[in-house]
Design a protein around this motif. Structure first.
Motif, PDB file in Angstrom:
ATOM      1  N   ARG A 127       0.811  -1.205   0.000  1.00 63.17           N
ATOM      2  CA  ARG A 127       0.000   0.000   0.000  1.00 63.17           C
ATOM      3  C   ARG A 127       0.845   1.256   0.000  1.00 63.17           C
ATOM      4  O   ARG A 127       0.314   2.358   0.059  1.00 63.17           O
ATOM      5  N   SER A 128       2.176   1.112  -0.037  1.00 61.53           N
ATOM      6  CA  SER A 128       3.031   2.261  -0.294  1.00 61.53           C
ATOM      7  C   SER A 128       2.722   2.760  -1.697  1.00 61.53           C
ATOM      8  O   SER A 128       2.709   1.981  -2.660  1.00 61.53           O
ATOM      9  N   VAL A 129       2.444   4.035  -1.834  1.00 65.66           N
ATOM     10  CA  VAL A 129       2.058   4.582  -3.136  1.00 65.66           C
ATOM     11  C   VAL A 129       3.134   4.310  -4.177  1.00 65.66           C
ATOM     12  O   VAL A 129       2.841   3.910  -5.312  1.00 65.66           O
ATOM     13  N   GLU A 130       4.401   4.500  -3.803  1.00 65.38           N
ATOM     14  CA  GLU A 130       5.494   4.283  -4.756  1.00 65.38           C
ATOM     15  C   GLU A 130       5.585   2.817  -5.159  1.00 65.38           C
ATOM     16  O   GLU A 130       5.793   2.494  -6.329  1.00 65.38           O
ATOM     17  N   VAL A 131       5.409   1.918  -4.204  1.00 61.92           N
ATOM     18  CA  VAL A 131       5.453   0.490  -4.502  1.00 61.92           C
ATOM     19  C   VAL A 131       4.315   0.098  -5.440  1.00 61.92           C
ATOM     20  O   VAL A 131       4.524  -0.621  -6.424  1.00 61.92           O
ATOM     21  N   VAL A 132       3.110   0.572  -5.160  1.00 63.90           N
ATOM     22  CA  VAL A 132       1.961   0.229  -6.004  1.00 63.90           C
ATOM     23  C   VAL A 132       2.123   0.815  -7.405  1.00 63.90           C
ATOM     24  O   VAL A 132       1.778   0.171  -8.397  1.00 63.90           O
ATOM     25  N   GLU A 133       2.668   2.007  -7.490  1.00 60.45           N
ATOM     26  CA  GLU A 133       2.911   2.614  -8.801  1.00 60.45           C
ATOM     27  C   GLU A 133       3.858   1.750  -9.628  1.00 60.45           C
ATOM     28  O   GLU A 133       3.590   1.460 -10.807  1.00 60.45           O
ATOM     29  N   ILE A 134       4.962   1.334  -9.035  1.00 64.58           N
ATOM     30  CA  ILE A 134       5.921   0.481  -9.750  1.00 64.58           C
ATOM     31  C   ILE A 134       5.265  -0.835 -10.130  1.00 64.58           C
ATOM     32  O   ILE A 134       5.425  -1.335 -11.258  1.00 64.58           O
ATOM     33  N   PHE A 135       4.523  -1.420  -9.195  1.00 61.61           N
ATOM     34  CA  PHE A 135       3.891  -2.725  -9.415  1.00 61.61           C
ATOM     35  C   PHE A 135       2.911  -2.668 -10.589  1.00 61.61           C
ATOM     36  O   PHE A 135       2.999  -3.471 -11.525  1.00 61.61           O
ATOM     37  N   LEU A 136       1.985  -1.723 -10.554  1.00 59.37           N
ATOM     38  CA  LEU A 136       0.973  -1.633 -11.608  1.00 59.37           C
ATOM     39  C   LEU A 136       1.580  -1.244 -12.952  1.00 59.37           C
ATOM     40  O   LEU A 136       1.250  -1.833 -13.993  1.00 59.37           O
ATOM     41  N   ALA A 137       2.470  -0.265 -12.945  1.00 63.55           N
ATOM     42  CA  ALA A 137       3.088   0.186 -14.190  1.00 63.55           C
ATOM     43  C   ALA A 137       3.899  -0.930 -14.835  1.00 63.55           C
ATOM     44  O   ALA A 137       3.884  -1.089 -16.066  1.00 63.55           O
ATOM     45  N   SER A 138       4.587  -1.737 -14.026  1.00 65.31           N
ATOM     46  CA  SER A 138       5.387  -2.842 -14.562  1.00 65.31           C
ATOM     47  C   SER A 138       4.501  -3.886 -15.226  1.00 65.31           C
ATOM     48  O   SER A 138       4.828  -4.395 -16.307  1.00 65.31           O
ATOM     49  N   LEU A 139       3.371  -4.208 -14.612  1.00 67.04           N
ATOM     50  CA  LEU A 139       2.465  -5.197 -15.197  1.00 67.04           C
ATOM     51  C   LEU A 139       1.838  -4.683 -16.490  1.00 67.04           C
ATOM     52  O   LEU A 139       1.712  -5.425 -17.472  1.00 67.04           O
ATOM     53  N   VAL A 140       1.452  -3.416 -16.499  1.00 67.83           N
ATOM     54  CA  VAL A 140       0.877  -2.836 -17.723  1.00 67.83           C
ATOM     55  C   VAL A 140       1.925  -2.841 -18.834  1.00 67.83           C
ATOM     56  O   VAL A 140       1.622  -3.158 -19.990  1.00 67.83           O
ATOM     57  N   ASP A 141       3.166  -2.529 -18.494  1.00 62.92           N
ATOM     58  CA  ASP A 141       4.248  -2.557 -19.485  1.00 62.92           C
ATOM     59  C   ASP A 141       4.486  -3.970 -20.014  1.00 62.92           C
ATOM     60  O   ASP A 141       4.954  -4.142 -21.142  1.00 62.92           O
ATOM     61  N   GLN A 142       4.166  -4.983 -19.201  1.00 64.02           N
ATOM     62  CA  GLN A 142       4.338  -6.378 -19.606  1.00 64.02           C
ATOM     63  C   GLN A 142       3.177  -6.888 -20.459  1.00 64.02           C
ATOM     64  O   GLN A 142       3.171  -8.047 -20.874  1.00 64.02           O
ATOM     65  N   GLY A 143       2.179  -6.035 -20.712  1.00 60.96           N
ATOM     66  CA  GLY A 143       1.073  -6.418 -21.565  1.00 60.96           C
ATOM     67  C   GLY A 143      -0.234  -6.692 -20.844  1.00 60.96           C
ATOM     68  O   GLY A 143      -1.232  -7.044 -21.486  1.00 60.96           O
ATOM     69  N   PHE A 144      -0.244  -6.546 -19.519  1.00 64.38           N
ATOM     70  CA  PHE A 144      -1.496  -6.696 -18.777  1.00 64.38           C
ATOM     71  C   PHE A 144      -2.430  -5.538 -19.127  1.00 64.38           C
ATOM     72  O   PHE A 144      -1.985  -4.400 -19.293  1.00 64.38           O
ATOM     73  N   THR A 145      -3.718  -5.832 -19.239  1.00 71.02           N
ATOM     74  CA  THR A 145      -4.666  -4.734 -19.343  1.00 71.02           C
ATOM     75  C   THR A 145      -4.739  -4.049 -17.980  1.00 71.02           C
ATOM     76  O   THR A 145      -4.277  -4.588 -16.964  1.00 71.02           O
ATOM     77  N   GLU A 146      -5.331  -2.878 -17.936  1.00 68.62           N
ATOM     78  CA  GLU A 146      -5.449  -2.170 -16.658  1.00 68.62           C
ATOM     79  C   GLU A 146      -6.251  -2.996 -15.657  1.00 68.62           C
ATOM     80  O   GLU A 146      -5.893  -3.089 -14.475  1.00 68.62           O
ATOM     81  N   ALA A 147      -7.327  -3.617 -16.128  1.00 72.76           N
ATOM     82  CA  ALA A 147      -8.151  -4.443 -15.234  1.00 72.76           C
ATOM     83  C   ALA A 147      -7.366  -5.657 -14.757  1.00 72.76           C
ATOM     84  O   ALA A 147      -7.455  -6.049 -13.582  1.00 72.76           O
ATOM     85  N   GLN A 148      -6.599  -6.289 -15.640  1.00 77.21           N
ATOM     86  CA  GLN A 148      -5.797  -7.448 -15.245  1.00 77.21           C
ATOM     87  C   GLN A 148      -4.720  -7.052 -14.238  1.00 77.21           C
ATOM     88  O   GLN A 148      -4.451  -7.802 -13.285  1.00 77.21           O
ATOM     89  N   ALA A 149      -4.118  -5.894 -14.427  1.00 83.84           N
ATOM     90  CA  ALA A 149      -3.087  -5.432 -13.497  1.00 83.84           C
ATOM     91  C   ALA A 149      -3.672  -5.206 -12.106  1.00 83.84           C
ATOM     92  O   ALA A 149      -3.079  -5.604 -11.091  1.00 83.84           O
ATOM     93  N   VAL A 150      -4.850  -4.591 -12.046  1.00 83.73           N
ATOM     94  CA  VAL A 150      -5.495  -4.334 -10.758  1.00 83.73           C
ATOM     95  C   VAL A 150      -5.924  -5.645 -10.107  1.00 83.73           C
ATOM     96  O   VAL A 150      -5.757  -5.839  -8.885  1.00 83.73           O
ATOM     97  N   ASN A 151      -6.473  -6.576 -10.889  1.00 82.26           N
ATOM     98  CA  ASN A 151      -6.882  -7.863 -10.332  1.00 82.26           C
ATOM     99  C   ASN A 151      -5.673  -8.628  -9.783  1.00 82.26           C
ATOM    100  O   ASN A 151      -5.764  -9.289  -8.735  1.00 82.26           O
ATOM    101  N   THR A 152      -4.552  -8.542 -10.494  1.00 81.56           N
ATOM    102  CA  THR A 152      -3.324  -9.191 -10.025  1.00 81.56           C
ATOM    103  C   THR A 152      -2.849  -8.555  -8.735  1.00 81.56           C
ATOM    104  O   THR A 152      -2.443  -9.250  -7.791  1.00 81.56           O
ATOM    105  N   TYR A 153      -2.903  -7.240  -8.673  1.00 79.09           N
ATOM    106  CA  TYR A 153      -2.511  -6.524  -7.444  1.00 79.09           C
ATOM    107  C   TYR A 153      -3.376  -6.958  -6.268  1.00 79.09           C
ATOM    108  O   TYR A 153      -2.879  -7.200  -5.161  1.00 79.09           O
ATOM    109  N   ARG A 154      -4.688  -7.085  -6.494  1.00 78.00           N
ATOM    110  CA  ARG A 154      -5.598  -7.497  -5.425  1.00 78.00           C
ATOM    111  C   ARG A 154      -5.268  -8.915  -4.941  1.00 78.00           C
ATOM    112  O   ARG A 154      -5.150  -9.171  -3.728  1.00 78.00           O
ATOM    113  N   ALA A 155      -5.146  -9.852  -5.879  1.00 81.38           N
ATOM    114  CA  ALA A 155      -4.886 -11.242  -5.509  1.00 81.38           C
ATOM    115  C   ALA A 155      -3.519 -11.393  -4.855  1.00 81.38           C
ATOM    116  O   ALA A 155      -3.357 -12.118  -3.871  1.00 81.38           O
ATOM    117  N   PHE A 156      -2.530 -10.700  -5.383  1.00 80.17           N
ATOM    118  CA  PHE A 156      -1.166 -10.773  -4.870  1.00 80.17           C
ATOM    119  C   PHE A 156      -1.102 -10.212  -3.456  1.00 80.17           C
ATOM    120  O   PHE A 156      -0.471 -10.796  -2.561  1.00 80.17           O
TER     121      PHE A 156
END
Length: 237
Positions: A127-156
């Motif tokens: 829940r660190s803003v910087e950590v979540v930013e890196i996490f979501l941006a990295s997944l989107v850069d890897q080809g995840f859709t925005e919804a997939q990135a958020v779902n992965t963040y939730r499950a992870f």
């Protein structure tokens, strides 16, 4: 009188810094837990007057925020280094780095899981803003859709929280919230104490509507189904 003057002189000449105070606070939490940390006990360990600490921290609330930020420093650096990896490797590195915090600082780890961030809709322990930013941006850069990135963040996040809070509790952490009020030593605390900003987190800001959705019931059912399927595969082998 002479002893009081000597103590005052020692206090006035001792070198203090915010980083040093926060590092000492983390060490004290590692020994006795966050509930027993106070501005007074911290001042005693640093051999200074308690009020001298308020030049560097605004009170216990700000102090605990500083401890969480300190714990996040290595995690942020590791995630930045891993952001170019394949998503599987990135998630493995992320998980092991968060676990390292729980193993090395079990009494402090519950703070990572409970301290409020600038965005309360973010999830512990990521829940660190910087950590979540890196996490979501990295997944989107890897080809995840925005919804997939958020779902992965939730499950992870759910996986890490369940596993690591239990592990830290086994290692001596207090996982129940403290009942006593924060010991601020009667100091005036700024209204923005402990707050962070989302200005440098464009991905988090963009995905805020998805991150803010309450999908707890759905996620519980999916996790339960996954557990039952895994047990079924184990028993059928």
């Amino acid at each position: 009188m002479a002893q009081e003057m000597q103590k005052t002189s020692r206090t006035s000449t001792r070198k203090l810094s915010r980083d040093g105070i926060i590092a000492t606070a983390l060490a004290q939490i590692d020994r006795v837990g966050a509930s027993r940390l106070s501005m007074r006990t911290l001042a005693q360990e640093l051999d200074v007057e308690a009020m001298s600490l308020y030049r560097y921290v605004n009170g216990k609330e700000d102090l605990l925020e500083g401890v969480v930020s300190l714990l996040m420093q290595d995690l942020v650096a590791s995630l930045k280094d891993a952001s170019g990896e394949q998503w599987q490797s990135f998630l493995q590195i992320s998980a092991h780095e968060v676990r390292r915090i729980a193993v090395e600082h079990p009494r402090a780890f519950p703070l990572v899981a409970t301290r409020h961030p600038a965005a309360p809709w973010l999830r512990p322990p990521l829940r660190s803003v910087e950590v979540v930013e890196i996490f979501l941006a990295s997944l989107v850069d890897q080809g995840f859709t925005e919804a997939q990135a958020v779902n992965t963040y939730r499950a992870f996040s759910s996986f890490l929280l369940g596993q690591l809070l239990l592990e830290s509790a086994v290692r001596g952490a207090e996982t129940a919230p403290a009942e006593e009020p924060l010991d601020e030593g009667n100091a005036d605390i700024p209204a923005g104490d402990g707050n962070a900003t989302l200005d440098d987190a464009p991905t988090v800001c963009k995905l805020q509507p998805l991150l803010s959705e309450d999908r707890a019931e759905e996620e519980f059912e999916v996790s339960l189904e996954s557990l039952l399927e895994r047990l079924d595969r184990t028993l059928s082998q």
